[in-house]
Design a protein around this motif. Structure first.
Motif, PDB file in Angstrom:
ATOM      1  N   LEU A   1       0.829  -1.201   0.000  1.00  0.00           N
ATOM      2  CA  LEU A   1       0.000   0.000   0.000  1.00  0.00           C
ATOM      3  C   LEU A   1       0.866   1.254   0.000  1.00  0.00           C
ATOM      4  CD1 LEU A   1      -2.517  -1.012   2.827  1.00  0.00           C
ATOM      5  CD2 LEU A   1      -2.928  -1.186   0.363  1.00  0.00           C
ATOM      6  N   ASP A   2       0.273   2.353  -0.399  1.00  0.00           N
ATOM      7  CA  ASP A   2       0.831   3.668  -0.127  1.00  0.00           C
ATOM      8  C   ASP A   2       0.171   4.165   1.159  1.00  0.00           C
ATOM      9  OD1 ASP A   2       0.586   6.861  -0.518  1.00  0.00           O
ATOM     10  OD2 ASP A   2       2.380   6.098  -1.517  1.00  0.00           O
ATOM     11  N   TRP A   3       0.934   4.933   1.965  1.00  0.00           N
ATOM     12  CA  TRP A   3       0.370   5.386   3.235  1.00  0.00           C
ATOM     13  C   TRP A   3      -0.897   6.222   3.036  1.00  0.00           C
ATOM     14  CZ3 TRP A   3       0.637   3.561   7.816  1.00  0.00           C
ATOM     15  CH2 TRP A   3       1.785   2.914   8.279  1.00  0.00           C
ATOM     16  N   SER A   4      -1.021   6.861   1.892  1.00  0.00           N
ATOM     17  CA  SER A   4      -2.231   7.665   1.643  1.00  0.00           C
ATOM     18  C   SER A   4      -3.477   6.792   1.530  1.00  0.00           C
ATOM     19  CB  SER A   4      -2.059   8.489   0.369  1.00  0.00           C
ATOM     20  OG  SER A   4      -1.910   7.629  -0.764  1.00  0.00           O
ATOM     21  N   GLU A   5      -3.283   5.489   1.287  1.00  0.00           N
ATOM     22  CA  GLU A   5      -4.416   4.578   1.174  1.00  0.00           C
ATOM     23  C   GLU A   5      -4.889   4.038   2.520  1.00  0.00           C
ATOM     24  OE1 GLU A   5      -4.131   2.094  -2.805  1.00  0.00           O
ATOM     25  OE2 GLU A   5      -2.208   1.998  -1.736  1.00  0.00           O
ATOM     26  N   VAL A   6      -4.069   4.193   3.551  1.00  0.00           N
ATOM     27  CA  VAL A   6      -4.416   3.616   4.855  1.00  0.00           C
ATOM     28  C   VAL A   6      -5.399   4.554   5.546  1.00  0.00           C
ATOM     29  CG1 VAL A   6      -3.524   2.733   7.038  1.00  0.00           C
ATOM     30  CG2 VAL A   6      -2.149   2.545   4.964  1.00  0.00           C
ATOM     31  N   THR A   7      -6.661   4.398   5.159  1.00  0.00           N
ATOM     32  CA  THR A   7      -7.751   5.195   5.722  1.00  0.00           C
ATOM     33  C   THR A   7      -8.892   4.262   6.093  1.00  0.00           C
ATOM     34  OG1 THR A   7      -8.901   5.524   3.615  1.00  0.00           O
ATOM     35  CG2 THR A   7      -7.109   7.076   4.156  1.00  0.00           C
ATOM     36  N   ALA A   8      -9.876   4.820   6.767  1.00  0.00           N
ATOM     37  CA  ALA A   8     -11.031   4.023   7.185  1.00  0.00           C
ATOM     38  C   ALA A   8     -11.823   3.504   5.994  1.00  0.00           C
ATOM     39  CB  ALA A   8     -11.928   4.863   8.092  1.00  0.00           C
ATOM     40  N   ARG A   9     -11.656   4.127   4.823  1.00  0.00           N
ATOM     41  CA  ARG A   9     -12.410   3.711   3.641  1.00  0.00           C
ATOM     42  C   ARG A   9     -11.791   2.495   2.939  1.00  0.00           C
ATOM     43  NH1 ARG A   9     -11.923   9.188   3.134  1.00  0.00           N
ATOM     44  NH2 ARG A   9     -10.349   8.952   1.506  1.00  0.00           N
ATOM     45  N   LEU A  10     -10.565   2.159   3.296  1.00  0.00           N
ATOM     46  CA  LEU A  10      -9.881   1.077   2.587  1.00  0.00           C
ATOM     47  C   LEU A  10     -10.477  -0.284   2.957  1.00  0.00           C
ATOM     48  CD1 LEU A  10      -7.514   0.217   0.732  1.00  0.00           C
ATOM     49  CD2 LEU A  10      -6.157  -0.049   2.817  1.00  0.00           C
ATOM     50  N   ASP A  11     -10.790  -1.075   1.951  1.00  0.00           N
ATOM     51  CA  ASP A  11     -11.262  -2.445   2.151  1.00  0.00           C
ATOM     52  C   ASP A  11     -10.170  -3.408   1.693  1.00  0.00           C
ATOM     53  OD1 ASP A  11     -12.506  -4.860   2.331  1.00  0.00           O
ATOM     54  OD2 ASP A  11     -13.938  -4.500   0.711  1.00  0.00           O
TER      55      ASP A  11
ATOM     56  N   ALA B   1       8.496  -2.554  -4.465  1.00  0.00           N
ATOM     57  CA  ALA B   1       9.845  -2.464  -5.040  1.00  0.00           C
ATOM     58  C   ALA B   1      10.693  -1.361  -4.415  1.00  0.00           C
ATOM     59  CB  ALA B   1       9.764  -2.288  -6.553  1.00  0.00           C
ATOM     60  N   PRO B   2      10.138  -0.155  -4.133  1.00  0.00           N
ATOM     61  CA  PRO B   2      10.988   0.889  -3.529  1.00  0.00           C
ATOM     62  C   PRO B   2      11.581   0.488  -2.178  1.00  0.00           C
ATOM     63  CG  PRO B   2       8.973   1.852  -4.408  1.00  0.00           C
ATOM     64  CD  PRO B   2       8.808   0.364  -4.484  1.00  0.00           C
ATOM     65  N   MET B   3      10.875  -0.378  -1.439  1.00  0.00           N
ATOM     66  CA  MET B   3      11.387  -0.774  -0.131  1.00  0.00           C
ATOM     67  C   MET B   3      12.709  -1.525  -0.256  1.00  0.00           C
ATOM     68  SD  MET B   3       9.868  -3.098   2.945  1.00  0.00           S
ATOM     69  CE  MET B   3      11.006  -4.412   2.545  1.00  0.00           C
ATOM     70  N   LEU B   4      12.886  -2.282  -1.330  1.00  0.00           N
ATOM     71  CA  LEU B   4      14.111  -3.051  -1.513  1.00  0.00           C
ATOM     72  C   LEU B   4      15.318  -2.167  -1.763  1.00  0.00           C
ATOM     73  CD1 LEU B   4      12.736  -5.931  -3.792  1.00  0.00           C
ATOM     74  CD2 LEU B   4      12.918  -5.876  -1.296  1.00  0.00           C
ATOM     75  N   ARG B   5      15.075  -0.911  -2.129  1.00  0.00           N
ATOM     76  CA  ARG B   5      16.190   0.005  -2.428  1.00  0.00           C
ATOM     77  C   ARG B   5      16.555   0.896  -1.239  1.00  0.00           C
ATOM     78  NH1 ARG B   5      13.012   0.314  -7.242  1.00  0.00           N
ATOM     79  NH2 ARG B   5      12.068   2.285  -6.574  1.00  0.00           N
ATOM     80  N   VAL B   6      15.729   0.896  -0.206  1.00  0.00           N
ATOM     81  CA  VAL B   6      15.970   1.771   0.951  1.00  0.00           C
ATOM     82  C   VAL B   6      16.885   1.071   1.946  1.00  0.00           C
ATOM     83  CG1 VAL B   6      14.904   2.949   2.910  1.00  0.00           C
ATOM     84  CG2 VAL B   6      13.778   2.968   0.676  1.00  0.00           C
ATOM     85  N   LYS B   7      17.962   1.730   2.338  1.00  0.00           N
ATOM     86  CA  LYS B   7      18.893   1.207   3.344  1.00  0.00           C
ATOM     87  C   LYS B   7      19.035   2.269   4.440  1.00  0.00           C
ATOM     88  CE  LYS B   7      19.626  -2.203   0.521  1.00  0.00           C
ATOM     89  NZ  LYS B   7      18.960  -3.508   0.771  1.00  0.00           N
ATOM     90  N   GLN B   8      18.559   1.959   5.639  1.00  0.00           N
ATOM     91  CA  GLN B   8      18.574   2.955   6.709  1.00  0.00           C
ATOM     92  C   GLN B   8      18.982   2.306   8.029  1.00  0.00           C
ATOM     93  OE1 GLN B   8      14.628   4.642   6.511  1.00  0.00           O
ATOM     94  NE2 GLN B   8      13.628   2.672   6.752  1.00  0.00           N
TER      95      GLN B   8
END
Length: 873
Positions: free
Chosen positions: A830-840, A861-868
């Motif tokens: 998901l994108d964080w903008s989708e995490v709302t009460a309306r999401l099913d 895919a972007p998560m695999l490129r983040v190193k923190q």
């Protein structure tokens, strides 16, 4: 208990503290006692000395004991516990720094918390009065039955013994204070004690010692006592270290020693505290010539063989003129400054500067500025015992720490001499023929075999003379063999041996005698094996094969290998511990379509979805899923007869074809072969096995001890998705405050997973500490709707904050993995903008995958490129 009685019991607590200056809670701030279970806590308290305070809720107060060495999961380790003043119940949540000039000044971390009851239940007051508490602890680190037994008064304080009962939670090979040093409230690990005259402390937040320091003690022994005990390394496997986070040094084979110098006077002692000045006089004299006013150095006394390698056996015979050296590998104190709080890299730089002006027999330990794989090859080539991997940012702590790792290339073991077999040569009756040796287990010493080689004639004679003075009729080993010619002796002496491997029945294969160890005590000699990373339960006892926390990619012939770039047809890999044998029959990798069998079998009855539908789904998602799963151990949930019939959960599948790449991974007491999903064909083979749901490890080979991300599993309560969204967004905001990117995905059922990607070099212990601290923050802020309570019936309908997957070997449902629920939903990034009460979350199903990907693309895919890097503390 009546209020007046409670106040009376807390009077001592009150009179010792000034509540206008200390952050500790005053007795008036007492919380009400819950009706369901009494609480217990353990504080990690860095006061005059670092110790652990156990507190049990009895009679409305926290009855408290100070345990200098902390709890041990080994029932044989009976720890001193000195009873101190009772504390108010509100102290159970306290964590903070007590002012240095106040009673108990220094950091106090909430190291453990949970609930407890007595055996039998409800007898706490009576057992306390009798002086024998038998309790069952239910905490995050301490569980099962424990004993507290009063022995005698000591200086006006009651002296008790605290130890683990022999139950399923007991562990002889796991130091819980070392492996789990973090606070359960904040995740903080490091502590600072009070500043006192003559004691140097770090400036808070800088990691550096103050520029000006008080003069060191006049006597070197006092200085040595101040920095005691020495820091120890933990035996490990290569995947626990990483080039970005660790530095590598040669592991020397000798005597550990620490040297202190003040005002031209010195102290030189072994790890056990034995004086070494007379035995190694030439080395002590060279150390006294160091160009400093006061110093403490840590190192190894070694003797060199003909090839210039450290040789423990040569160290035994100083009269033979073997060249001796003192190899310095750490600098603890220099010219009035305590350096232990500095990072390893800075201490090393100062050490190299100091040692640049000295001559042999003093030398600085050799540092290997090579990648780990090449460093291990170099160690084998040059005949070293192994290497030491040290975290570059680690301070010097007087414990056995995971910040220092022993990576051996030659197996070595300390053993206790249990007896000897007389030599069969009639002309050499004054010599031994072989030693019978053992190691200490949970129930006593265990026999691990005979050592018949490695002795000189002089060794055989000296050992016979030494051991004959300790002969006994009864063997010390609990499993001593019968019908043997062994002459049994008291377990007084420790020897060092080298060997090829442990046998399956727990014996040494091809052991070779190296010499006696006067620096080790028999009771401390246990079977040395790589410690499990945090949360992984090690094999108990001494009759098992050694655990190897490593994995190898066994790529069969014909398997493509994206990571190596090798073409199909190369020689197959082999599982660890297996001798090379006949090559398995090979066949070419089949076409993807040829992998599907019985495609018309219905797996989802209500929606009519078939195995062919599942197969097509995984073929479509393969380009996004295989980069996530490659080199990562998997567990699978299979439903060969469809989801209406019972399913199976498996780590290892049967009938794996020769062309399929696999990972051989060491689990608890056994090795399992996991399918390695490095390509589409491997994923489709699993789909054809009706492996609908794929559960993946948080780490990948060859660094299985280093998680790639932290995971938070939010399991909804009675209020469902509404509360989940509130908790998830609070977590997202907190992670943003810490400068960390996070990525949500649906679980595929009711819940939500939040993943925080990590740079290489993190440990599971650090990931768990971080996750636990964030879960505790959420529970404190949103306790009315969220809880960390594992027991469903105790959650009260609240959302469950689950961080238990942040352990080696635990799994999380892979992104895009199907779930065995009608409609075939999948775990959707998901994108964080989708995490709302309306999401099913149920709208993400097998049939909507293509529409979803066309709309948002691959959000994982972007998560695999983040190193923190996780923040410290």
């Amino acid at each position: 208990m009546k209020t007046s009685e409670t106040e009376k019991r807390l009077q001592r607590y009150r009179t010792k503290r000034d509540f206008l200056r200390t952050p500790e809670p005053a007795p008036e701030a007492m919380a009400s006692t819950p009706a369901d279970a009494a609480i217990f806590v353990v504080h990690k308290h860095d006061a005059t000395r670092l110790h652990y305070d156990l507190r049990l809720e009895i009679g409305g107060v926290l009855v408290s004991w100070a345990i200098p060495k902390g709890p041990s999961l080994d029932p044989a380790q009976k720890r001193l516990a000195v009873q101190t003043e009772d504390h108010p119940r509100s102290y159970a949540d306290f964590e903070g720094h007590i002012p240095d000039d106040q009673y108990g000044g220094g950091d106090s971390l909430l190291w453990e918390s949970g609930t407890f009851d007595t055996v039998p239940p409800g007898q706490a007051d009576a057992q306390l009065a009798r002086g024998h508490l038998e309790v069952v602890l239910s905490g995050q680190k301490l569980q099962g039955r424990w004993h507290l037994i009063r022995t005698r008064p000591r200086g006006g304080k009651a002296q008790w013994l605290f130890f683990k009962a022999k139950d399923a939670e007991a562990r002889t090979d796991y130091d819980v204070t070392v492996e789990r040093p973090e606070s359960v409230k904040s995740g903080q690990v490091k502590t600072r004690g009070p500043r006192k005259p003559g004691v140097l402390r770090k400036k808070p937040g800088t990691g550096r010692a103050p520029a000006k320091a008080r003069r060191p003690p006049v006597k070197p022994q006092e200085l040595l006592d101040r920095v005691w005990p020495p820091m120890l390394a933990r035996l490990a496997v290569p995947d626990e270290a990483h080039d970005d986070t660790h530095a590598y040094e040669v592991k020397y084979d000798g005597f550990r020693a620490v040297f202190a110098l003040t005002h031209d006077k010195s102290a030189f002692q072994s790890r056990r505290g034995n004086d070494l000045s007379s035995r190694f006089g030439r080395l002590a004299a060279s150390l006294r010539a160091l160009p400093v006013s006061d110093v403490v150095v840590d190192g190894e006394i070694i003797a060199l063989d003909d090839k210039g390698r450290s040789n423990f056996q040569r160290l035994q015979h100083t009269e033979e003129g073997a060249e001796q050296r003192f190899v310095v590998f750490d600098l603890l104190w220099l010219n009035g400054e305590d350096l232990r709080g500095l990072p390893y890299e800075e201490r090393r730089a100062r050490l190299e500067k100091l040692m640049a002006s000295v001559d042999l027999p003093l030398q600085c330990s050799e540092r290997l500025r090579l990648p780990l794989s090449r460093a291990l090859v170099e160690a084998r080539r040059r005949g070293w015992e192994g290497i030491i991997a040290k975290r570059k940012d680690s301070p010097y702590t007087g414990t056995r720490s995971g910040d220092w790792l022993k990576l051996k290339v030659v197996a070595g073991q300390e053993v206790v001499i249990l007896g000897y077999l007389p030599i069969k040569n009639a002309r050499a009756k004054s010599e031994i023929g072989a030693l019978r040796v053992g190691v200490r287990g949970q129930d006593g010493f265990h026999d691990v075999g005979k050592v018949g080689t490695g002795y000189s004639t002089q060794d055989r004679r000296e050992l016979r003379w030494l051991l004959d003075a300790t002969r006994t009729k009864k063997p010390a080993a609990v499993d001593a063999p019968t019908n043997t010619d062994t002459v049994w002796v008291k377990p007084k002496y420790v020897a060092q041996v080298r060997f090829t491997e442990w046998t399956r029945d727990g014996r040494l294969r091809h052991p070779v005698f190296q010499g006696l160890r006067s620096d080790k005590r028999p009771r401390d000699v246990v079977r040395e094996q790589p410690a499990p990373t945090e949360g992984a339960r090690a094999t108990r006892g001494v009759r098992r094969a050694p655990a190897q926390a490593s994995a190898r990619t066994a790529t069969r012939r014909g398997a493509s290998s994206r990571t190596s770039g090798k073409a199909p047809g190369k020689a197959p890999g082999k599982a660890p511990g297996k001798a090379p044998g006949k090559a398995r029959p090979t066949r070419a990798k089949p076409d993807a379509e040829a992998l599907l069998t019985h495609g018309d079998r219905v797996l989802f009855p209500d929606s009519g979805l078939t195995k062919a539908d599942v197969f097509a789904y995984y073929r479509d998602v393969a380009p996004r899923l295989t980069p996530v799963l490659a080199d990562r151990p998997l567990a699978h949930q299979q439903w060969p007869a469809g989801i209406a019939a019972p399913g199976f959960f498996r780590h290892e599948l049967s009938g794996i074809p020769p062309w399929l790449p696999t990972l051989c991974v060491r689990h608890e007491g056994k090795s399992l072969r996991h399918v390695n999903v490095k390509d589409t064909e491997a994923l489709l083979w699993l789909a054809n096995q009706s492996a609908l749901t794929l559960h993946m490890w948080l780490s990948h080979a060859p660094r299985l001890a280093q998680p790639d991300f932290v995971v938070f599993d939010l399991d909804p309560g009675d209020n469902g998705w509404k509360d989940l969204v509130k908790v998830a967004r609070r977590l997202h905001a907190r992670l943003d405050e810490l400068g960390l990117q996070s990525f949500p995905k649906t679980s595929g059922k009711r819940g939500l997973h939040v993943l925080v990607p990590l740079a290489p070099g993190h440990t599971y212990a650090r990931a768990m500490a971080f996750a636990t601290a964030r879960a505790a923050e959420l529970e404190e802020a949103l306790g009315d709707i969220a809880t960390t309570e594992r027991s469903i019936h105790k959650r009260g309908g609240r959302l469950y904050l689950d961080v238990g997957q942040n352990v080696r070997g635990k799994t999380v449902v892979a992104p895009y993995s199907l779930r065995a629920v009608e409609g075939a939903p999948f775990s959707a990034p998901l994108d964080w903008s989708e995490v709302t009460a309306r999401l099913d979350p149920h709208r993400f199903r097998l049939k909507t995958l293509r529409k979803r990907l066309d709309a948002v693309g691959d959000l994982f895919a972007p998560m695999l490129r983040v190193k923190q890097t996780l923040p410290a503390g």
